[in-house]
Write an enzyme that holds these catalytic residues in place. Sequence first.
Site, mmCIF file in Angstrom:
data_model
loop_
_atom_site.group_PDB
_atom_site.id
_atom_site.type_symbol
_atom_site.label_atom_id
_atom_site.label_comp_id
_atom_site.label_asym_id
_atom_site.label_seq_id
_atom_site.Cartn_x
_atom_site.Cartn_y
_atom_site.Cartn_z
ATOM 1 N N TYR A 180 0.770 -1.269 0.273
ATOM 2 C CA TYR A 180 -0.065 -0.018 0.142
ATOM 3 C C TYR A 180 0.809 1.143 -0.251
ATOM 4 O O TYR A 180 2.042 1.239 0.088
ATOM 5 C CB TYR A 180 -0.644 0.154 1.305
ATOM 6 C CG TYR A 180 -0.125 0.047 2.524
ATOM 7 C CD1 TYR A 180 0.057 -0.542 3.067
ATOM 8 C CD2 TYR A 180 -0.784 1.787 2.916
ATOM 9 C CE1 TYR A 180 1.102 -0.018 4.220
ATOM 10 C CE2 TYR A 180 -0.045 1.755 4.358
ATOM 11 C CZ TYR A 180 0.914 0.790 5.042
ATOM 12 O OH TYR A 180 1.634 1.310 5.814
ATOM 13 N N ARG B 137 8.468 4.263 -4.618
ATOM 14 C CA ARG B 137 7.879 3.079 -3.632
ATOM 15 C C ARG B 137 7.146 1.853 -3.397
ATOM 16 O O ARG B 137 7.481 0.436 -3.278
ATOM 17 C CB ARG B 137 7.867 3.733 -1.851
ATOM 18 C CG ARG B 137 7.884 2.892 -0.561
ATOM 19 C CD ARG B 137 8.089 3.547 0.617
ATOM 20 N NE ARG B 137 7.245 4.003 0.391
ATOM 21 C CZ ARG B 137 6.791 4.840 1.356
ATOM 22 N NH1 ARG B 137 7.176 5.288 2.595
ATOM 23 N NH2 ARG B 137 5.207 5.529 1.781
ATOM 24 N N ARG C 194 -7.334 -20.271 -1.951
ATOM 25 C CA ARG C 194 -6.725 -20.035 -1.419
ATOM 26 C C ARG C 194 -5.673 -21.003 -1.534
ATOM 27 O O ARG C 194 -5.301 -22.512 -1.904
ATOM 28 C CB ARG C 194 -7.110 -20.173 0.070
ATOM 29 C CG ARG C 194 -6.590 -19.656 1.248
ATOM 30 C CD ARG C 194 -6.814 -19.460 2.575
ATOM 31 N NE ARG C 194 -6.526 -19.312 3.160
ATOM 32 C CZ ARG C 194 -5.676 -20.110 3.906
ATOM 33 N NH1 ARG C 194 -5.231 -21.054 3.794
ATOM 34 N NH2 ARG C 194 -4.435 -19.943 5.122
ATOM 35 N N LYS D 102 6.515 -2.374 1.757
ATOM 36 C CA LYS D 102 5.095 -1.789 2.863
ATOM 37 C C LYS D 102 4.239 -2.100 2.517
ATOM 38 O O LYS D 102 3.521 -1.880 1.714
ATOM 39 C CB LYS D 102 4.705 -0.226 1.965
ATOM 40 C CG LYS D 102 3.978 0.453 2.597
ATOM 41 C CD LYS D 102 3.990 2.067 2.383
ATOM 42 C CE LYS D 102 2.783 3.106 2.623
ATOM 43 N NZ LYS D 102 3.174 3.400 4.466
ATOM 44 N N GLU E 227 11.765 2.229 14.359
ATOM 45 C CA GLU E 227 10.974 3.334 13.847
ATOM 46 C C GLU E 227 9.420 4.063 14.668
ATOM 47 O O GLU E 227 10.143 3.077 15.391
ATOM 48 C CB GLU E 227 10.996 2.964 12.048
ATOM 49 C CG GLU E 227 10.313 2.293 11.953
ATOM 50 C CD GLU E 227 9.797 1.687 10.238
ATOM 51 O OE1 GLU E 227 9.809 2.828 9.938
ATOM 52 O OE2 GLU E 227 9.847 0.319 10.361
ATOM 53 N N LEU F 149 10.896 1.888 7.565
ATOM 54 C CA LEU F 149 10.337 1.645 5.976
ATOM 55 C C LEU F 149 11.195 3.321 5.555
ATOM 56 O O LEU F 149 11.505 3.720 5.745
ATOM 57 C CB LEU F 149 9.127 1.938 6.133
ATOM 58 C CG LEU F 149 8.023 2.488 4.899
ATOM 59 C CD1 LEU F 149 8.153 0.729 4.405
ATOM 60 C CD2 LEU F 149 6.828 3.381 4.921
#
Length: 285
Positions: free
Chosen positions: A33, A52, A100, A149, A182, A207
Site C-alpha cells: 500500500y 516506492r 486459497r 510497504k 521506527e 520503511l
Amino acid sequence: MYRIAYVDGRYLPHARAKVSVEDRGYQFADGVYEVCEVKDGKLVDERRHLARLERSLRELRIAEPMSYAALGVVMRETVRRNRVTDGIVYLQVTRGAAPRDFQFPVAPTRPTVVVTARNSDIARLDKLAEDGVAVVTVPDIRWQRVDIKSVSLLPNVLAKQAAREQGAREAWLVDKNGFVTEGASSNAWIVNREGKLLTRALGTGILPGITRSVLLDLIADQGIKFEERAFTVEEAYAAREAFVTSASQTVMPVVRIDGRPVGNGAPGLVATGLRREYRRYAAIS
Ligand code: PMP
C-alpha cells in the site's frame, strides 16, 4: 459523509465497495500500500510514493496493475470524488483473488486495486504539533523485510493499541539490541545531547519513509548537523528533542517518551522549524 472508493476499475459508494473473500490481501496480507498526503486537492510527493510502490511490488513479485501514470489518475479522481482538500489518499494493491493456496496463483491473476481518500482534521493536527505528542516504546516483533510497504501490519496494530492504552499517540519499536527502529506508522528522529539530528539509516529494518527522504533534502540544504544512525532508547530519553514523520502528519514533535519529558517537555526548535519548512520541499502536483 458519503464516500467513494475505487475498486478494480469502478468508483463505488463505500457500502458497495467490496473485494473477494479469496483476495490474497485478506487471506495472507499478500499486498502492498501507499498513503499519499493531499494538500489543496493536490498530491504531495506523488512521484516518490509511486516509485516506492513500484519497488514494493517488485520485491514481492506482484504484477503492476496498470501504468503508474494511470494510478496517478485514479488517485486524483478518488480525491476529487471524495472532495478531499487536505487529507490523504490510500492505495492498496494485492496479488489478487484466487483459490486459497499459499504459493503464488499459477493461473493468471489480476492484482486487486483499491483506492480511498479522506480529509484530515488539519486544525487538530496543528494543535497536536503545537503541544507535542507522547510515544511509548515496545519491542519490534515485525518480520525482517519491513522496508517493503506490505499490508501485513498486525505488529503495528498491536503496538499502536498499546500506545493508545498508555495515553500515547505513537509507539516506537525497539530492536533486540535496544535501538529504536521506527514508529509503528512513522519514522523516528531525535536531536541528541550534542545537538545532532539522528534517524536510523535505511536497510531492511525500517520503511524508507517518503517524508523522511524529503526532510533529508531540507536538512542538507539548511546545513543542520545530522547523522543517519540508530539510537538507543536511553539516548532518546536523554535527547533534547524528538519527533516523528509520516505523510499523514508531516513532522510531529514528540514531548514524552515512556512518560518522561523530552528536553523541557515542549516541542523543540528543530522539530518546529522542520515542520514549518517542510512544505517548501514537498513536490505538489
Ligand atoms: N514507518 C512505518 C512503519 C510507516 O507505516 C510509515 C507510514 N506509512 C512511515 C514509516 C512513514 O512513511 P511516509 O513518510 O512515507 O508516510
